[in-house]
Scaffold this motif. Structure first.
Motif, PDB file in Angstrom:
ATOM      1  N   ALA A 185      10.913  32.257  -7.256  1.00  0.00           N
ATOM      2  CA  ALA A 185      10.876  32.733  -5.869  1.00  0.00           C
ATOM      3  C   ALA A 185      10.638  34.235  -5.816  1.00  0.00           C
ATOM      4  N   ALA A 186      11.336  34.988  -6.667  1.00  0.00           N
ATOM      5  CA  ALA A 186      11.231  36.449  -6.651  1.00  0.00           C
ATOM      6  C   ALA A 186       9.843  36.911  -7.071  1.00  0.00           C
ATOM      7  N   LEU A 187       9.316  36.355  -8.148  1.00  0.00           N
ATOM      8  CA  LEU A 187       7.998  36.778  -8.632  1.00  0.00           C
ATOM      9  C   LEU A 187       6.886  36.365  -7.670  1.00  0.00           C
ATOM     10  N   ALA A 188       7.007  35.172  -7.094  1.00  0.00           N
ATOM     11  CA  ALA A 188       5.994  34.727  -6.133  1.00  0.00           C
ATOM     12  C   ALA A 188       6.001  35.624  -4.899  1.00  0.00           C
ATOM     13  N   ARG A 189       7.197  35.961  -4.407  1.00  0.00           N
ATOM     14  CA  ARG A 189       7.292  36.841  -3.235  1.00  0.00           C
ATOM     15  C   ARG A 189       6.723  38.223  -3.545  1.00  0.00           C
ATOM     16  N   LEU A 190       7.111  38.786  -4.686  1.00  0.00           N
ATOM     17  CA  LEU A 190       6.615  40.109  -5.069  1.00  0.00           C
ATOM     18  C   LEU A 190       5.104  40.077  -5.270  1.00  0.00           C
ATOM     19  N   GLY A 191       4.606  39.025  -5.900  1.00  0.00           N
ATOM     20  CA  GLY A 191       3.169  38.912  -6.102  1.00  0.00           C
ATOM     21  C   GLY A 191       2.409  38.814  -4.795  1.00  0.00           C
ATOM     22  N   ALA A 192       2.962  38.093  -3.836  1.00  0.00           N
ATOM     23  CA  ALA A 192       2.301  37.974  -2.536  1.00  0.00           C
ATOM     24  C   ALA A 192       2.270  39.312  -1.808  1.00  0.00           C
ATOM     25  N   VAL A 193       3.383  40.032  -1.846  1.00  0.00           N
ATOM     26  CA  VAL A 193       3.471  41.304  -1.119  1.00  0.00           C
ATOM     27  C   VAL A 193       2.568  42.359  -1.739  1.00  0.00           C
ATOM     28  N   THR A 194       2.482  42.382  -3.054  1.00  0.00           N
ATOM     29  CA  THR A 194       1.687  43.408  -3.741  1.00  0.00           C
ATOM     30  C   THR A 194       0.248  42.982  -3.990  1.00  0.00           C
ATOM     31  N   GLY A 195      -0.045  41.700  -3.844  1.00  0.00           N
ATOM     32  CA  GLY A 195      -1.369  41.204  -4.190  1.00  0.00           C
ATOM     33  C   GLY A 195      -1.587  41.091  -5.685  1.00  0.00           C
ATOM     34  N   ASP A 196      -0.506  41.104  -6.450  1.00  0.00           N
ATOM     35  CA  ASP A 196      -0.596  41.041  -7.909  1.00  0.00           C
ATOM     36  C   ASP A 196      -0.632  39.576  -8.343  1.00  0.00           C
ATOM     37  N   ILE A 197      -1.814  39.083  -8.624  1.00  0.00           N
ATOM     38  CA  ILE A 197      -1.990  37.673  -8.959  1.00  0.00           C
ATOM     39  C   ILE A 197      -1.284  37.314 -10.255  1.00  0.00           C
ATOM     40  N   GLU A 198      -1.111  38.288 -11.166  1.00  0.00           N
ATOM     41  CA  GLU A 198      -0.460  37.996 -12.440  1.00  0.00           C
ATOM     42  C   GLU A 198       1.003  37.615 -12.236  1.00  0.00           C
ATOM     43  N   LEU A 199       1.655  38.218 -11.256  1.00  0.00           N
ATOM     44  CA  LEU A 199       3.039  37.847 -10.971  1.00  0.00           C
ATOM     45  C   LEU A 199       3.112  36.419 -10.436  1.00  0.00           C
ATOM     46  N   ILE A 200       2.190  36.067  -9.565  1.00  0.00           N
ATOM     47  CA  ILE A 200       2.166  34.700  -9.038  1.00  0.00           C
ATOM     48  C   ILE A 200       1.880  33.708 -10.163  1.00  0.00           C
ATOM     49  N   GLN A 201       0.972  34.064 -11.052  1.00  0.00           N
ATOM     50  CA  GLN A 201       0.666  33.185 -12.182  1.00  0.00           C
ATOM     51  C   GLN A 201       1.869  33.025 -13.102  1.00  0.00           C
ATOM     52  N   ALA A 202       2.631  34.100 -13.299  1.00  0.00           N
ATOM     53  CA  ALA A 202       3.835  34.003 -14.128  1.00  0.00           C
ATOM     54  C   ALA A 202       4.848  33.063 -13.485  1.00  0.00           C
ATOM     55  N   ALA A 203       5.006  33.168 -12.170  1.00  0.00           N
ATOM     56  CA  ALA A 203       5.907  32.255 -11.466  1.00  0.00           C
ATOM     57  C   ALA A 203       5.420  30.817 -11.595  1.00  0.00           C
ATOM     58  N   ARG A 204       4.118  30.626 -11.509  1.00  0.00           N
ATOM     59  CA  ARG A 204       3.578  29.269 -11.590  1.00  0.00           C
ATOM     60  C   ARG A 204       3.760  28.672 -12.983  1.00  0.00           C
ATOM     61  N   ARG A 205       3.585  29.497 -14.028  1.00  0.00           N
ATOM     62  CA  ARG A 205       3.797  28.978 -15.389  1.00  0.00           C
ATOM     63  C   ARG A 205       5.230  28.466 -15.552  1.00  0.00           C
ATOM     64  N   ALA A 206       6.189  29.204 -15.003  1.00  0.00           N
ATOM     65  CA  ALA A 206       7.583  28.749 -15.093  1.00  0.00           C
ATOM     66  C   ALA A 206       7.783  27.458 -14.320  1.00  0.00           C
ATOM     67  N   ALA A 207       7.164  27.367 -13.139  1.00  0.00           N
ATOM     68  CA  ALA A 207       7.310  26.150 -12.335  1.00  0.00           C
ATOM     69  C   ALA A 207       6.678  24.949 -13.027  1.00  0.00           C
ATOM     70  N   VAL A 208       5.532  25.146 -13.629  1.00  0.00           N
ATOM     71  CA  VAL A 208       4.872  24.054 -14.357  1.00  0.00           C
ATOM     72  C   VAL A 208       5.727  23.618 -15.541  1.00  0.00           C
TER      73      VAL A 208
END
Length: 700
Positions: free
Chosen positions: A437-460
């Motif tokens: 949740a934290a990395l996805a939110r931070l990635g969305a706010v900053t536009g940093d796709i790598e943070l969203i991808q890191a969150a997704r790897r954990a979810a997968v």
């Protein structure tokens, strides 16, 4: 060796060996070499206790717990203590992080009996798991005002042999008192803002205006309190509450409680000034701290808070991420047999590494703090803002920042050659849900796709490795083994993570998974009275099933579940889900008013429930630079009751799941923005400038 004041031969003969080497928990494995014949918590252990009619000595802790290590060194590695435990008890070790149900049950008992709690948690139980003695850390030998473990083991074993029936009677009474406390029967009350107003009053009363935070030492960051305060500031238009959040977050970031070299938040500060930390680092603290910093940034535009969130995320991705993508539990406070050794410095050591000139500059920016007990060195903290040191054209802010960052990297490189603290590398679903949740939110706010991808790897990883073949979510994974049926917090926190992932990049599978997890949660944990049990209907029952909505070091499962239900209900126009979330809150209203700060995350959900729904839809045929700018314009604002969705009219799949997307289309290839508040929609606008004006009207 001390002699029992009774004949241990009176105990039925039992052959015991230390069984912890068979376990996966790092904490249990730490105790596998002990001379104590530790048993894991399982049915075979309690069958043995019943068969031999011995009391169970229960010790609960976790792998990165400093005082757990102290008690192990003093007592559990000691042959005399081991002989007493092995002769008169069935010794049982539990990792509180693997089994929060056991920990919560007996922590409540300890608080009832002693007025305090903490780890290591020490109890003695009947063979039927009923407690009759509770304490936290115990020294080996008695001290003034504190009996030692050796003395207590002798007295308890003697009492069990001499008055077992009396002990069993007292234990039964204690269990009844526990059941009364944990009774989920609470009368529902209408939702109102009284708990929110009361919370604001309490924060104002206890606020430390000098150093930030609340109350006296020791000080815990408790980031979900700050997340609540940001909402209270917005709801009641209260600048003082905003100032409290900013001051506290900055004081933490600049203090010794934050790792100035490698980043990341230590567990708490032992002093009022945030200077001297208790050095362990926990995954859940990092995640909730990121969320609080991001929300404070959204509410104020303070870029330094966004940088703090980024730094903390960098620590997660550098030190706690597993090779397979999920996140480990945390790092110990101790290394080389002492607390904090890895993090401490001496002046002359820094000067030798940096050279005289850069060392002088570094000391001006980063002070060193020490106290009795930190004999091996001192803690780094930020003494002055960098801007205060940039006083000449020769040393402008950019040059200064670069030099200080280079110095930080040099010191970090040297530190990394030291003996590192132990890392607890097990993977817990609940804590990973918070990190996602934290990395996805931070990635969305900053536009940093790598943070969203890191969150997704954990979810997968969790979806792949921590689901049974029948779909049941499991709690823990380590060394290719998933185990322990998930608890309420596992379902609620992971659903939160999936929902934040959906809102970060709009993949419908994340929304589907969040909804599926929530439906499963309602089926497994429903208490039949509008609340949710912490343990599932298919779980082992520890005395009884608990229903504890109070937020502690982590948000409670119930508080996150309430917010998930409200958000999913509004997003999907599922009034049944929204009403279920409201019922959870209604059942707690009486307690929220009495003790609002004990329910900070619950009150975040209450703030959402009392806020009119807000939906913002960008209908666009493609994600152009203008569309990206429009997304950023929303995401950098604090709109906790709002949903931002990107909708491509080329497909109607999204409208099947999210009804309010229906009819919202782009215009002549241009992005069109729709804003609906309290189920009433404004006329759509085209273009970034018109959209900015529309957003400004929301906040006015």
């Amino acid at each position: 060796m001390s002699k029992f004041p009774y004949d241990p031969a009176n105990f039925p003969k039992v052959t015991l060996v230390n069984r912890l080497a068979e376990e996966k928990s790092p904490y249990l494995l730490q105790h596998a070499p002990n001379p104590v014949h530790w048993q894991p918590w399982d049915e075979a252990t309690f069958a043995l206790a019943r068969r031999s009619n011995r009391p169970v000595f229960l010790s609960i802790g976790y792998a990165t717990c400093h005082w757990c290590h102290v008690m192990e060194r003093e007592s559990f590695e000691d042959d005399e203590v081991a002989a007493l435990l092995n002769a008169g008890f069935i010794p049982v070790k539990v990792d509180r992080e693997e089994r929060p149900d056991i920990d919560q049950t007996y922590m409540t008992v300890c608080q009832m009996m002693t007025g305090q709690g903490g780890w290591p948690l020490t109890l003695v139980l009947t063979p039927e798991k009923e407690p009759f003695f509770a304490a936290t850390y115990l020294p080996r030998e008695s001290r003034p005002g504190q009996p030692g473990l050796i003395y207590l083991l002798q007295r308890i074993a003697e009492a069990w042999r001499g008055d077992e029936s009396g002990i069993r009677h007292s234990a039964g009474q204690l269990c009844q008192a526990l059941a009364d406390i944990r009774d989920p029967k609470r009368e529902a009350q209408p939702l109102n803002d009284a708990p929110l107003r009361r919370a604001l009053d309490e924060y104002r009363r206890d606020y430390d205006a000098d150093w930030g935070g609340f109350g006296a030492a020791p000080k815990f960051p408790a980031p979900h309190n700050l997340s609540l305060l940001v909402r209270l500031a917005r709801r009641f238009d209260h600048p003082e509450a905003t100032a409290m959040v900013l001051h506290t977050l900055r004081a933490i970031r600049q203090g010794g409680v934050y790792d100035q070299l490698g980043y990341g938040l230590h567990r708490y500060a032992v002093d009022r000034q945030w200077h001297i930390p208790h050095f362990e680092k926990m995954l859940y603290d990092q995640a909730t701290f990121i969320l609080a910093a991001v929300e404070a940034y959204q509410a104020t535009g303070a870029e330094d808070l966004l940088a703090t969130a980024r730094d903390t995320a960098a620590y997660l991705l550098a030190e706690l991420v597993d090779d397979l993508g999920a996140f480990h539990c945390g790092e110990d406070a101790d290394s080389e047999g002492a607390e904090g050794t890895y993090y401490l410095w001496r002046n002359e050591e820094i000067e030798a590494i940096l050279g005289r000139e850069d060392a002088v500059l570094f000391f001006a920016a980063y002070g060193l703090e020490g106290e009795k007990g930190l004999r091996e060195g001192m803690v780094l903290r930020q003494a002055l803002p960098f801007e205060a040191l940039a006083t000449s054209p020769k040393l402008d802010l950019a040059t200064l920042t670069a030099r200080l960052d280079q110095a930080r990297r040099q010191l970090l490189a040297v530190r990394q050659k030291r003996v590192r603290p132990f890392r607890d590398d097990k993977i817990l679903v609940a804590w990973n849900g918070l990190a996602i949740a934290a990395l996805a939110r931070l990635g969305a706010v900053t536009g940093d796709i790598e943070l969203i991808q890191a969150a997704r790897r954990a979810a997968v990883f969790i979806g792949t490795h921590l689901r049974r073949s029948d779909g049941r979510l499991l709690r823990r994974w380590r060394e290719n083994q998933a185990a322990i049926p998930g608890f309420l917090e596992d379902y609620a926190f992971f659903a939160w993570g999936r929902l934040e992932l959906f809102l970060a990049d709009f993949r419908e599978k994340d929304l589907d998974d969040a909804l599926t997890l929530t439906k499963e949660m309602l089926k497994l944990f429903d208490d039949g009275q509008g609340g949710l049990f912490d343990e599932a209907s298919d779980a082992e029952e520890i005395l009884d099933r608990s229903c504890n909505p109070m937020d502690g070091a982590l948000p409670s499962g119930s508080s996150v579940a309430a917010a998930n239900l409200l958000r999913l209900g509004r997003l999907l126009e599922r009034r049944d889900l929204e009403a279920r979330g409201e019922t959870l809150l209604k059942k707690g209203m009486a307690e929220f008013v009495k003790h609002p700060r004990a329910y900070a995350q619950q009150l975040c959900a209450l703030d959402l429930a009392l806020s009119p729904p807000l939906e913002i839809v960008l209908a666009a045929s493609s994600e152009s630079s203008e569309v990206r700018s429009m997304l950023d314009a929303v995401r950098r604002r604090f709109l906790p009751e709002g949903f931002l969705l990107l909708h491509s009219p080329d497909t109607d799949e999204g409208t099947k799941r999210i009804p309010f997307l229906g009819g919202k289309t782009a215009k002549d290839g241009e992005a069109r923005a729709y804003l609906c508040r309290d189920r009433s929609c404004r006329a759509p606008v085209v273009g970034l400038q018109a959209f900015q004006i529309l957003l400004d009207e929301i906040d006015s």
